[in-house]
Structures are given as C-alpha cells and as structure tokens.
Scaffold this active site. Structure first.
Site, PDB file in Angstrom:
ATOM      1  CE1 TYR A 144      -2.542  -4.104  -0.718  1.00  0.00           C
ATOM      2  CE2 TYR A 144      -2.738  -5.190   1.412  1.00  0.00           C
ATOM      3  CZ  TYR A 144      -2.116  -5.061   0.185  1.00  0.00           C
ATOM      4  OH  TYR A 144      -1.065  -5.885  -0.128  1.00  0.00           O
ATOM      5  CG  ASP A 239     -10.420  -7.825   2.941  1.00  0.00           C
ATOM      6  OD1 ASP A 239     -10.114  -8.581   3.885  1.00  0.00           O
ATOM      7  OD2 ASP A 239      -9.584  -7.341   2.150  1.00  0.00           O
ATOM      8  CE  LYS A 267      -2.956  -7.433   7.877  1.00  0.00           C
ATOM      9  NZ  LYS A 267      -3.676  -6.829   6.768  1.00  0.00           N
TER      10      LYS A 267
END
Ligand code: PLP
Length: 437
Positions: A144, A239, A267
C-alpha cells in the site's frame, strides 16, 4: 462492554460522512460490528466515548511509537501553538527536522516535507518519472502506498503489461503505467523489466510490507531489486511510511543494509500530526521545484505544529536507541506468548514479526506475499479480533494490517493481552470444534 455512545455516534456519522468515517478501514467492514469512537488516549491506552479502556495495538497506525499524548510532544506543541498555526513561509523548525534526518540517514542529502504518506509517494513517483524521462512504475501486489491513482492497481494474476484499476475513477491510462509484481518474486520483476525495456522509471516497494500483515523479505530479494534497478537505470523507491523511524531510527534501510534512491516517510515522522516526506540523493532531489522542473508544492507543508511534534519525537528516538531494543523485546514476548497459546491448538496459524511490527494469520502455509496473506481464514480472524476487543484489546480491524506496538506498553499490559488471547482462543476452539457439531 457498553458501547451505546459509539453506536449512536456511528449512526449519526453515517448521515453526514460517507460510511461514517474519514478513512475506510476505520469502519470495521472486514471484521463486522460497530467502530468505536475514541475520546482520548494516554500511553498504551485508548478510551472510547462510553468510557471503556483498551490496550492499543494500532498506535494511530504507527506514529505513537512512544505511546499516546507523549508528554514532551504535547508540551512542545502547546508551547508552539501560541505563535500561530501556520505562516505559509519558511521556518527554522523545518530546517532542524530536515537536518536531523539528512545527518542521520546516509543516502538522504535533501528531504521535502509534505502532509501525508500519500503525498510523499505521489510526489516520489512524479520525481522519478521527471528525473528519468520514463513513464512506467512497478509496484507489488499487497503493498500500500496511499490512495494516489497510480497505486490503486490490483494484481491481474500474471498480467504482465496491463494493470487493471482497483477503483472506479482511476483511468485505464493511469493503470497502464503501473506494472504489478509479486513481493518476494525477483524473477517476476526481471520479466517485467525485460518486457518494458527502457520504459520503467521506478520500482516502488514497502521494503518490509506492513499492509498485508507484516511480511519479511526473503534472502536476496531486495538485494536483487537493488542490482536490477542499478543496471537498468530505474529509481528504487522504498516506501518507509510505516517502517521509517519504527524498525530503528534508520528504518528498513538500516535494518536490511540496503539503500534506496528515494525514500518516503510518514506516520512516525509526524508524531501523530499530518506529515509525510520524501528524500534522497542531492542530484535527484534537486530536480524538484524550485531548483528543478518537477513541480510539487503545499500550502501547509512543513507546518510548524507538525514540525515541532515530529522534531521532538525524532530527537528523542535518535538519542534513545534503547527504545527500539525495548520494543523488540516486548513484541517478541507477544510473539512467543501467542505461539505458546496456539501451538497445541487445531487452529492453523502463522506469525510474522520484525521489531515492533507483528501479524497473526490463520493459515497453515507461510505468509510471504499477497496471495499467501489472502489465504488466511477471515472468519477466524474476525472471531479473534472481536474476542480480543471485548476483552479490552484493540487490534487492527483487518487481517491485512500489522499490529504496531508503542513503548508505553508495560509487561503487565502484555500479560493482560496474552491472557485475553488465551480466553479468545479457547472460545474459538469451543465454537469451531465443539458446539458447531
Ligand atoms: C500509511 C501508508 C501510506 C499512506 O500514508 P497516508 O498518510 O495515510 O496518506 C503510504 N505508504 C505506506 C507504506 C503506508 O503504510
């Protein structure tokens, strides 16, 4: 457990917000039931609107690595906020955060702040395309990268050159430029590269995926990708929105000893404020406006409140590497505890773990990619999730999500978690292999 207020709020939310939530996984669709509306959180605990307390294994999907409402971050925000919440002009804080990251991560010379992980990955592939003059990207099924159009492409099992959009609204033109590979399948990537010679700008990957549960790279896979990208002049994008500053200060790159060309963050970097970032070597990063021709901007990028939150947390993590060791030990205790509970049971299971990321899959075969993750028994997962929730343990409401530990978890929290797991597993056994017959 009384959850009347959450129920009521969810009904009301559905009137005004699509599906009642501002991000789909929060709706509990894959596990069923009513999502809990959270009122506040402190340390390892979440409190819902009905006043129930939960031990939290989501940590806001990662950022709360030191626990919720971590005092140094809260105080830093409080002190800063009186100086206004945004200027639309440069600040010293942005420089401090960028310097901290560039000086800590060897292959990052420059870094650009954005407002989310999605923005970071979207910008990273635009940069890779602009820099290489090529159009296509390779992504991996089950990885994702946020909700940018180019990433919402599913595996068209074995489809080599054509990806199919995973969501209405993504044009076939966009989908065609995204090639799909399977995680841990280097040969598959090699084939894609051969079939699309000179057309691939970038390979983007979660080096250690956390969005199909937690999955570990097999020996040689990422090393092979690195070599392939070098040979073919393809930009390798890690990522690290999930793994950055979580697996260690240097993220997956440091854990694995492999350097990407562009790294994306999110995050933890924002300590729970909306922040993302992408960084890399000077020659690539200087291709972004205003130095270079690739445009990327943001009214609130580098927002001072977000920057002070991220800076405070990262400064702490950088100077306290023992945090990562403690997190690893806590997560290991959970891994061992769960294995002990499940070992003698008729429930098939796999546990994948690295550092403070762990996932439990109800399947007999090793989980190494999207297909093997999708093989898990979702009914067992639902039963486990709800069994834990009603005992005050808040796990990610999807079998495709990793659990994220915070260092606020105490040994007694872990004991409580394992006690809840013991009861839950017993209940599942009785239900699955007892009363059903
Ligand atoms: C969460 C996540 C994103 C998206 O970040 P947002 O801030 O939700 O846009 C991208 N990549 C990975 C690996 C993620 O885990």
């Amino acid at each position: 457990m009384n959850t009347q207020k959450s129920k009521h709020l969810f009904e009301k939310a559905n009137q005004f917000i699509p599906g009642g939530v501002n991000s789909p996984v929060r709706a509990f669709k894959s596990v069923g039931g009513i999502p809990l509306f959270i009122k506040k959180a402190k340390g390892a605990y979440l409190y819902d609107e009905d006043g129930n307390r939960y031990i939290d294994y989501i940590a806001s999907w990662g950022p709360m690595i030191m626990g919720h409402a971590y005092e140094p971050v809260v105080e830093a925000i409080q002190q800063k906020v009186i100086d206004s919440t945004s200027f639309g002009a440069p600040t010293e804080l942005e420089v401090q955060l960028a310097q901290l990251i560039c000086e800590s991560i060897p292959n990052i010379d420059r870094i650009r702040m954005v407002n989310s992980g999605t923005e970071a990955t979207m910008s990273a592939i635009r940069l890779a395309r602009g820099f290489t003059g090529k159009n296509k990207i390779v992504k991996f099924a089950g990885c994702y990268h946020g909700h940018g159009d180019s990433f919402l492409i599913k595996a068209g099992s074995g489809a080599v050159t054509l990806g199919y959009p995973d969501s209405p609204g993504v044009t076939p033109g966009t989908a065609q430029d995204t090639l799909l590979a399977e995680y841990n399948d280097l040969q598959g990537v090699q084939k894609l590269v051969e079939a699309n010679q000179g057309e691939i700008a970038a390979v983007i990957i979660e080096p250690i995926p956390g969005n199909m549960g937690c999955i570990l790279p097999q020996e040689g896979f990422l090393e092979g990708l690195r070599q392939l990208c070098n040979r073919e002049n393809i930009i390798l994008i890690f990522d690290e929105v999930m793994t950055g500053f979580r697996l260690g200060f240097g993220g997956a790159q440091q854990t694995l000893g492999i350097e990407a060309d562009i790294v994306t963050y999110g995050k933890v970097i924002g300590a729970g404020m909306p922040v993302g970032a992408y960084g890399g070597k000077e020659e690539i990063m200087d291709f972004i406006a205003p130095t270079g021709p690739v445009y990327q901007a943001g009214t609130l990028s580098g927002n001072p409140i977000a920057m002070i939150a991220g800076l405070t947390l990262l400064q702490y993590l950088k100077t306290h590497p023992e945090v990562y060791l403690q997190l690893d030990q806590k997560c290991e205790a959970i891994e061992i505890g769960l294995k002990d509970l499940l070992e003698s049971k008729p429930l098939p299971y796999q546990i994948n773990r690295i550092g403070s990321m762990i996932s439990l899959h109800f399947t007999a075969s090793p989980v190494v990619d999207f297909n093997t993750a999708a093989n898990g028994n979702n009914q067992y997962f639902k039963d486990f999730f709800h069994g834990m929730l009603k005992r005050g343990i808040y796990l990610p409401p999807s079998a495709f999500e990793s659990w994220f530990l915070s260092n606020a978890l105490s040994l007694s929290d872990i004991d409580q978690t394992l006690a809840a797991a013991k009861e839950t597993i017993l209940e599942m056994e009785t239900f699955a292999f007892g009363s059903r017959h």
